[in-house]
Design an enzyme around this catalytic site. Sequence first.
Site, PDB file in Angstrom:
ATOM      1  N   LYS A 559       0.829  -1.218   0.000  1.00  6.83           N
ATOM      2  CA  LYS A 559       0.000   0.000   0.000  1.00  6.83           C
ATOM      3  C   LYS A 559       0.859   1.262   0.000  1.00  6.83           C
ATOM      4  O   LYS A 559       0.583   2.223  -0.744  1.00  6.83           O
ATOM      5  CB  LYS A 559      -0.920  -0.005   1.229  1.00  6.83           C
ATOM      6  CG  LYS A 559      -1.848  -1.198   1.310  1.00  6.83           C
ATOM      7  CD  LYS A 559      -2.729  -1.151   2.525  1.00  6.83           C
ATOM      8  CE  LYS A 559      -1.956  -1.308   3.825  1.00  6.83           C
ATOM      9  NZ  LYS A 559      -1.285  -2.603   3.955  1.00  6.83           N
ATOM     10  N   THR A 560       1.901   1.296   0.820  1.00  5.06           N
ATOM     11  CA  THR A 560       2.747   2.492   0.924  1.00  5.06           C
ATOM     12  C   THR A 560       3.457   2.775  -0.395  1.00  5.06           C
ATOM     13  O   THR A 560       3.532   3.929  -0.844  1.00  5.06           O
ATOM     14  CB  THR A 560       3.775   2.313   2.054  1.00  5.06           C
ATOM     15  OG1 THR A 560       3.095   2.046   3.280  1.00  5.06           O
ATOM     16  CG2 THR A 560       4.626   3.567   2.207  1.00  5.06           C
ATOM     17  N   ASP A 613       0.617   7.496   6.259  1.00  9.19           N
ATOM     18  CA  ASP A 613       0.931   6.071   6.179  1.00  9.19           C
ATOM     19  C   ASP A 613       0.603   5.373   7.488  1.00  9.19           C
ATOM     20  O   ASP A 613       0.898   5.895   8.570  1.00  9.19           O
ATOM     21  CB  ASP A 613       2.415   5.902   5.843  1.00  9.19           C
ATOM     22  CG  ASP A 613       2.767   4.468   5.502  1.00  9.19           C
ATOM     23  OD1 ASP A 613       1.904   3.758   4.938  1.00  9.19           O
ATOM     24  OD2 ASP A 613       3.903   4.054   5.784  1.00  9.19           O
ATOM     25  N   ASP A 614      -0.037   4.206   7.355  1.00  9.65           N
ATOM     26  CA  ASP A 614      -0.321   3.359   8.520  1.00  9.65           C
ATOM     27  C   ASP A 614      -1.047   4.162   9.600  1.00  9.65           C
ATOM     28  O   ASP A 614      -0.562   4.325  10.716  1.00  9.65           O
ATOM     29  CB  ASP A 614       1.002   2.798   9.046  1.00  9.65           C
ATOM     30  CG  ASP A 614       0.805   1.454   9.737  1.00  9.65           C
ATOM     31  OD1 ASP A 614      -0.348   0.983   9.783  1.00  9.65           O
ATOM     32  OD2 ASP A 614       1.788   0.898  10.239  1.00  9.65           O
ATOM     33  N   LYS A 641     -10.675  17.019   6.996  1.00  5.09           N
ATOM     34  CA  LYS A 641     -11.900  17.608   6.452  1.00  5.09           C
ATOM     35  C   LYS A 641     -11.720  19.087   6.090  1.00  5.09           C
ATOM     36  O   LYS A 641     -12.575  19.670   5.425  1.00  5.09           O
ATOM     37  CB  LYS A 641     -13.036  17.502   7.482  1.00  5.09           C
ATOM     38  CG  LYS A 641     -13.528  16.087   7.719  1.00  5.09           C
ATOM     39  CD  LYS A 641     -14.653  16.100   8.755  1.00  5.09           C
ATOM     40  CE  LYS A 641     -15.177  14.704   9.035  1.00  5.09           C
ATOM     41  NZ  LYS A 641     -16.238  14.716  10.064  1.00  5.09           N
ATOM     42  N   LYS A 718       5.120  -7.548  -0.541  1.00  8.14           N
ATOM     43  CA  LYS A 718       6.273  -7.144   0.263  1.00  8.14           C
ATOM     44  C   LYS A 718       6.924  -8.353   0.919  1.00  8.14           C
ATOM     45  O   LYS A 718       8.160  -8.511   0.897  1.00  8.14           O
ATOM     46  CB  LYS A 718       5.834  -6.134   1.324  1.00  8.14           C
ATOM     47  CG  LYS A 718       6.961  -5.455   2.071  1.00  8.14           C
ATOM     48  CD  LYS A 718       6.395  -4.393   3.005  1.00  8.14           C
ATOM     49  CE  LYS A 718       7.492  -3.727   3.822  1.00  8.14           C
ATOM     50  NZ  LYS A 718       6.938  -2.709   4.745  1.00  8.14           N
TER      51      LYS A 718
END
Length: 755
Positions: A559-560, A613-614, A641, A718
Amino acid sequence: MDSDNSRLCSKHLSPKNLKATRCPTDDLSITNCVVINQADFNADNKEQKFVSVNTGVRDFYFCIKNHNAVPQGQIGFNLPQRKWSGISLGAICGVQAVTFDRKKQTIALMSLEADFFNKKATTTEAYDTDLMKLEFTMQFPDQVFSVGQPLVFKFMEKKMISLVVREIEVADFNNPGKEKKADRGVLTGNTLIIFEKAENSSINLTGKAKGKSAQHTIINPDWDFNKMGIGGLDNEFSAIFRRAFASRVFPPEIIEHLGMKHVRGILLFGPPGTGKTLMARQIGQMLQAREPKIVNGPQILDKYVGESEANVRKLFADAEEEEKRCGPQSGLHIIIFDEIDAICKARGSVSGNTGVHDTVVNQLLAKIDGVEQLNNILVIGMTNRKDMIDEALLRPGRLEVQMEISLPDEHGRVQIINIHTARMKDHNKLAPDVNIAQLAAHTKNFSGAEIEGLVRAATSTAMNRLIKASSKVEVDPEAVEKLQVTMDDFKSALENDIKPAFGVSSEQFDSFLKNGIISWSSNITKILEDGKLLVEQTQNSVLTPLVTVLLEGPPNSGKTALAARIAKDSNFPFIKVCTPENMIGYHEAAKCAAIKKIFDDAHKSALSCVIIDDIERLIDYAPIGPRFSNLVLQALLVLMKKLPPHNHKLLIIVTSSKLSVLRELGLYAVFGARIHVPVLTEVSHLTAAFEELGQFDDKETSEVATRLKTDKLWIGIKKLLVLVEMALQVDQKFRVKKFISLLEEQDCLGSPDYD
């Protein structure tokens, strides 16, 4: 020209025939005014303040003063006035009241020829023309002057000076900055005065107001920004001129008729290095005002009780004195506060019982817009922490013009680079291959100071080529002729020396993408395509300036790396990564402050991307308990937001392995888009990954596919890279067997452990 100027003044009442006489007192003789009995003409009446004196040959124009020592029916002249006009004592002259059209006869510039009044009492003592200019405008406010007119000027306690008006330029308010030569005009507090030594005179003039070589117009909205050393701030400067300076171009009478007051304060705020201090310095030069007083905020503070407040009062003392003496004709006094947040923090926010900061703020508020108001001041404050300044200082009447000096756009960067390389071009030290437009394109999010640093670094690189470093350092004797700064020097400086504070976290991106993106499935291609669409939406959409996307999937699914690839391919000038590893050891408040700074910086750029991230690690989520940081969670909810400023766009990419946790915490509803990042679940995914990696040959790939044909696969890309690297460490004959055993040992064959 004289006939043109005559039409610019209006005559009032019928002319009176008055007999010429001497000035009744020595003090009146150095006022440059003619002296008349109030019964004939009233100096307090604006329509009778100026008179024309007709000698039968031409009209001469004077300002009047009333004194009872002059009998009714007479007019008192001093000796220089009588010599100039050719009027002898006892002569009858026609005197008529006149008024001047201030829109066309306000003096912008006046050149005066100076000499000693008494030629037998000369001295070699220096006369400071800057002080002379100040004293001259205070001694003769709102008086009419004509070319060729002589007058006597008493300069402080020094000797009398004889002056002759040599040149007059009047302001053209229809074309500000385009002054015109004229025969006469009316002096104002902001008129530019130039002193020149008379021919064969021994008077010693010093200072900036000596001679006309380096002088500019009183005010010029079409100022040459290159000469000022300012680039990329055209729009900001135009807005400041409209709000703060336009009213100061017009004569005091017009401002009085409108019932308006000048703007007395400007606040320049923005990131460090964007040109706030440079602009403030040039404002004083542009207005031809008194020499600006430049004060660093901390210099005001003093360890002794009451001294800090006294320091503030001293800054305004000269303006107060001139306001009392000259009233509306007073010149402009500029006071510049650098780092104004050091002394103007919100009252009550500084701990301790001394209250020094609060009383300094109170004193400053009283001086700018207190009971005794000053209309001849302009306070310019500069800060990159506007949020720390007391609110009372920002209201209209105080620092009411608040201008953000932001990072320059590409056109602005071209201007700044041209400014800093101008000397190189003039002396043929800039190589022909240097492409200014290309450099501007490669310096996204550079501040003006960072661009200057880039030019300096490129110059150092060029100079280093001509230095021979052996047992001793020697410079090539032909270095002066050989030295040229090339495009390669600029590229080297960009890569190695200068990195923008508001830019791309290139080192982090390199670590995220060191293995590249392995397209083991069409799913990965689709994720990158969807990411590209979101980037284009952020750039082009008018309705959605804020785009948030969640990349969720099992741990180790890449994902990263995918988020980093989407962000890097966007080519946004500002890309930052907010990651838990950079905040290890931070307490909750410090973590919130660090996250807020990333978002604040992102809002300063026109196009920005923030990767969080994470996110579950960032909020300290732990399944045992469960527990998390509510403070950080609420900060993230608010910041994610918050819409960016007008004409600014922001893309937020968040990665998470705990979708259920995001739903429970209320974070899931924040995202406008969700992209699932899968793991490898089929043998075909595995073989496709092997082909891209190129680590296993075709035979080994086929053997792995055969042995895993009946097994259920579940492995993130990974983790797959790690297992492949481990298998490659054994002998080639056993690599496939080792890889299969590693899959079994690492629980990659079987049911997934993922929510």
